[in-house]
Design a protein around this motif. Structure first.
Motif, PDB file in Angstrom:
ATOM      1  N   ILE A  68       0.847  -1.186   0.000  1.00 23.68           N
ATOM      2  CA  ILE A  68       0.000   0.000   0.000  1.00 23.68           C
ATOM      3  C   ILE A  68       0.886   1.241   0.000  1.00 23.68           C
ATOM      4  CG2 ILE A  68      -1.779   1.277   1.255  1.00 23.68           C
ATOM      5  CD1 ILE A  68      -2.519  -1.491   2.542  1.00 23.68           C
ATOM      6  N   ALA A  69       0.758   2.038  -1.018  1.00 20.27           N
ATOM      7  CA  ALA A  69       1.548   3.260  -1.086  1.00 20.27           C
ATOM      8  C   ALA A  69       1.049   4.234  -0.039  1.00 20.27           C
ATOM      9  CB  ALA A  69       1.439   3.870  -2.476  1.00 20.27           C
ATOM     10  N   ALA A  70       1.971   4.817   0.681  1.00 23.15           N
ATOM     11  CA  ALA A  70       1.579   5.734   1.741  1.00 23.15           C
ATOM     12  C   ALA A  70       2.441   6.989   1.701  1.00 23.15           C
ATOM     13  CB  ALA A  70       1.716   5.060   3.103  1.00 23.15           C
ATOM     14  N   LEU A  71       1.857   8.061   2.203  1.00 24.79           N
ATOM     15  CA  LEU A  71       2.559   9.333   2.250  1.00 24.79           C
ATOM     16  C   LEU A  71       2.526   9.830   3.688  1.00 24.79           C
ATOM     17  CD1 LEU A  71       3.609  11.750   0.263  1.00 24.79           C
ATOM     18  CD2 LEU A  71       1.388  12.722   0.803  1.00 24.79           C
ATOM     19  N   VAL A  72       3.648  10.293   4.161  1.00 28.43           N
ATOM     20  CA  VAL A  72       3.692  10.840   5.508  1.00 28.43           C
ATOM     21  C   VAL A  72       3.918  12.332   5.412  1.00 28.43           C
ATOM     22  CG1 VAL A  72       4.822  10.773   7.768  1.00 28.43           C
ATOM     23  CG2 VAL A  72       4.725   8.721   6.371  1.00 28.43           C
ATOM     24  N   ARG A  73       3.066  13.082   6.068  1.00 29.17           N
ATOM     25  CA  ARG A  73       3.291  14.526   6.126  1.00 29.17           C
ATOM     26  C   ARG A  73       3.453  14.912   7.581  1.00 29.17           C
ATOM     27  NH1 ARG A  73      -1.172  18.600   4.159  1.00 29.17           N
ATOM     28  NH2 ARG A  73      -1.516  18.838   6.373  1.00 29.17           N
ATOM     29  N   THR A  74       4.531  15.553   7.857  1.00 27.05           N
ATOM     30  CA  THR A  74       4.737  15.975   9.233  1.00 27.05           C
ATOM     31  C   THR A  74       4.321  17.430   9.353  1.00 27.05           C
ATOM     32  OG1 THR A  74       7.036  16.268   8.613  1.00 27.05           O
ATOM     33  CG2 THR A  74       6.510  14.335   9.912  1.00 27.05           C
ATOM     34  N   LYS A  75       3.466  17.640  10.324  1.00 24.40           N
ATOM     35  CA  LYS A  75       2.914  18.959  10.548  1.00 24.40           C
ATOM     36  C   LYS A  75       3.921  19.808  11.317  1.00 24.40           C
ATOM     37  CE  LYS A  75      -1.339  20.907  12.349  1.00 24.40           C
ATOM     38  NZ  LYS A  75      -2.414  20.642  13.309  1.00 24.40           N
ATOM     39  N   GLY A  76       3.705  21.052  11.314  1.00 22.72           N
ATOM     40  CA  GLY A  76       4.586  21.926  12.069  1.00 22.72           C
ATOM     41  C   GLY A  76       5.692  22.451  11.190  1.00 22.72           C
ATOM     42  N   PRO A  77       5.651  23.731  10.845  1.00 25.93           N
ATOM     43  CA  PRO A  77       6.665  24.298   9.958  1.00 25.93           C
ATOM     44  C   PRO A  77       8.026  24.368  10.623  1.00 25.93           C
ATOM     45  CG  PRO A  77       5.242  26.042  10.782  1.00 25.93           C
ATOM     46  CD  PRO A  77       4.684  24.742  11.298  1.00 25.93           C
ATOM     47  N   ILE A  95       1.015  12.902   9.727  1.00 30.62           N
ATOM     48  CA  ILE A  95      -0.268  12.505   9.154  1.00 30.62           C
ATOM     49  C   ILE A  95       0.005  11.513   8.035  1.00 30.62           C
ATOM     50  CG2 ILE A  95      -2.432  13.304   8.145  1.00 30.62           C
ATOM     51  CD1 ILE A  95      -1.726  16.101   9.197  1.00 30.62           C
ATOM     52  N   ILE A  96      -0.654  10.377   8.102  1.00 28.36           N
ATOM     53  CA  ILE A  96      -0.455   9.334   7.118  1.00 28.36           C
ATOM     54  C   ILE A  96      -1.582   9.402   6.093  1.00 28.36           C
ATOM     55  CG2 ILE A  96      -0.031   6.863   6.766  1.00 28.36           C
ATOM     56  CD1 ILE A  96       1.850   8.114   8.800  1.00 28.36           C
ATOM     57  N   ALA A 106      -5.514  -0.379   4.407  1.00 31.56           N
ATOM     58  CA  ALA A 106      -4.566   0.348   5.250  1.00 31.56           C
ATOM     59  C   ALA A 106      -5.041   0.361   6.693  1.00 31.56           C
ATOM     60  CB  ALA A 106      -4.391   1.769   4.726  1.00 31.56           C
ATOM     61  N   LYS A 107      -6.366   0.473   6.880  1.00 29.81           N
ATOM     62  CA  LYS A 107      -6.910   0.460   8.243  1.00 29.81           C
ATOM     63  C   LYS A 107      -6.653  -0.888   8.902  1.00 29.81           C
ATOM     64  CE  LYS A 107     -10.607   3.870   7.843  1.00 29.81           C
ATOM     65  NZ  LYS A 107     -12.057   4.043   7.614  1.00 29.81           N
ATOM     66  N   GLU A 108      -6.767  -1.948   8.103  1.00 31.98           N
ATOM     67  CA  GLU A 108      -6.476  -3.285   8.612  1.00 31.98           C
ATOM     68  C   GLU A 108      -5.034  -3.365   9.095  1.00 31.98           C
ATOM     69  OE1 GLU A 108      -8.290  -6.033   9.091  1.00 31.98           O
ATOM     70  OE2 GLU A 108     -10.062  -4.822   8.624  1.00 31.98           O
ATOM     71  N   VAL A 109      -4.130  -2.839   8.257  1.00 32.39           N
ATOM     72  CA  VAL A 109      -2.704  -2.847   8.605  1.00 32.39           C
ATOM     73  C   VAL A 109      -2.496  -2.042   9.885  1.00 32.39           C
ATOM     74  CG1 VAL A 109      -0.395  -2.101   7.878  1.00 32.39           C
ATOM     75  CG2 VAL A 109      -1.942  -3.172   6.225  1.00 32.39           C
ATOM     76  N   LEU A 110      -3.164  -0.906   9.955  1.00 34.11           N
ATOM     77  CA  LEU A 110      -3.036  -0.029  11.116  1.00 34.11           C
ATOM     78  C   LEU A 110      -3.498  -0.745  12.381  1.00 34.11           C
ATOM     79  CD1 LEU A 110      -2.381   2.836  12.133  1.00 34.11           C
ATOM     80  CD2 LEU A 110      -4.746   3.439  11.669  1.00 34.11           C
ATOM     81  N   ARG A 111      -4.633  -1.454  12.267  1.00 30.53           N
ATOM     82  CA  ARG A 111      -5.151  -2.192  13.417  1.00 30.53           C
ATOM     83  C   ARG A 111      -4.169  -3.262  13.856  1.00 30.53           C
ATOM     84  NH1 ARG A 111     -10.551  -1.075  11.832  1.00 30.53           N
ATOM     85  NH2 ARG A 111     -10.474  -2.532  10.104  1.00 30.53           N
ATOM     86  N   ALA A 112      -3.586  -3.934  12.869  1.00 27.75           N
ATOM     87  CA  ALA A 112      -2.616  -4.989  13.185  1.00 27.75           C
ATOM     88  C   ALA A 112      -1.399  -4.402  13.879  1.00 27.75           C
ATOM     89  CB  ALA A 112      -2.209  -5.709  11.904  1.00 27.75           C
TER      90      ALA A 112
END
Ligand code: ZN
Length: 139
Positions: A68-77, A95-96, A106-112
């Motif tokens: 599953i392709a995922a993108l991570v964005r980190t908040k806070g400049p 934020i994923i 992805a939710k399944e993966v997250l739960r695992a």
């Protein structure tokens, strides 16, 4: 002529199943789907927010391991060096994002991940004492 819908290979008449993958052969190939991405395959939706950006990277790696392709964005400049100087800006948030069509997986993966102890991928072991940067200030 029969075709394997998965391998997209043409076979001789009389063959009913693909010798490679075992799929039932079809008379005509379905239209190529990979070449046309539907909006759900390109639209990014928020999967979750993590308080620790490092966890974001780990989750991203876990998701990508599951295909599953995922993108991570980190908040806070303000981050890193400056965050230490400006008091109070330490609550970085990761934020994923995943594409809409893979959200449920992805939710399944997250739960695992949440129900299992965190296994840090190689090279991603959390650094316990963050001395980096502080050395510069001491100079
Ligand atoms: Zn096949």
């Amino acid at each position: 002529m029969p075709f394997c819908p998965k391998c997209r290979i043409e076979y001789q008449e009389g063959i009913t199943h693909c010798p490679d993958c075992g799929a039932e052969l079809v008379a005509e190939l379905p239209p190529e789907e990979e070449s046309r991405l539907s909006p759900s395959e390109t639209e990014l939706v928020e999967l979750c927010r993590l308080s620790d950006p490092n966890q974001g990277d780990v989750l991203k790696a876990t998701l990508e391991e599951a295909g599953i392709a995922a993108l991570v964005r980190t908040k806070g400049p303000i981050s890193g060096e400056l965050a230490r100087v400006v008091d109070g800006i330490t609550d970085d948030e990761a934020i994923i994002y995943v594409t809409r069509n893979r959200l449920e997986e992805a939710k399944e993966v997250l739960r695992a991940v949440e129900s299992a102890p965190v296994v840090w991928p190689e090279g991603m072991t959390p650094v316990e004492d963050e001395r980096e940067g502080e050395d510069d200030l001491e100079e």
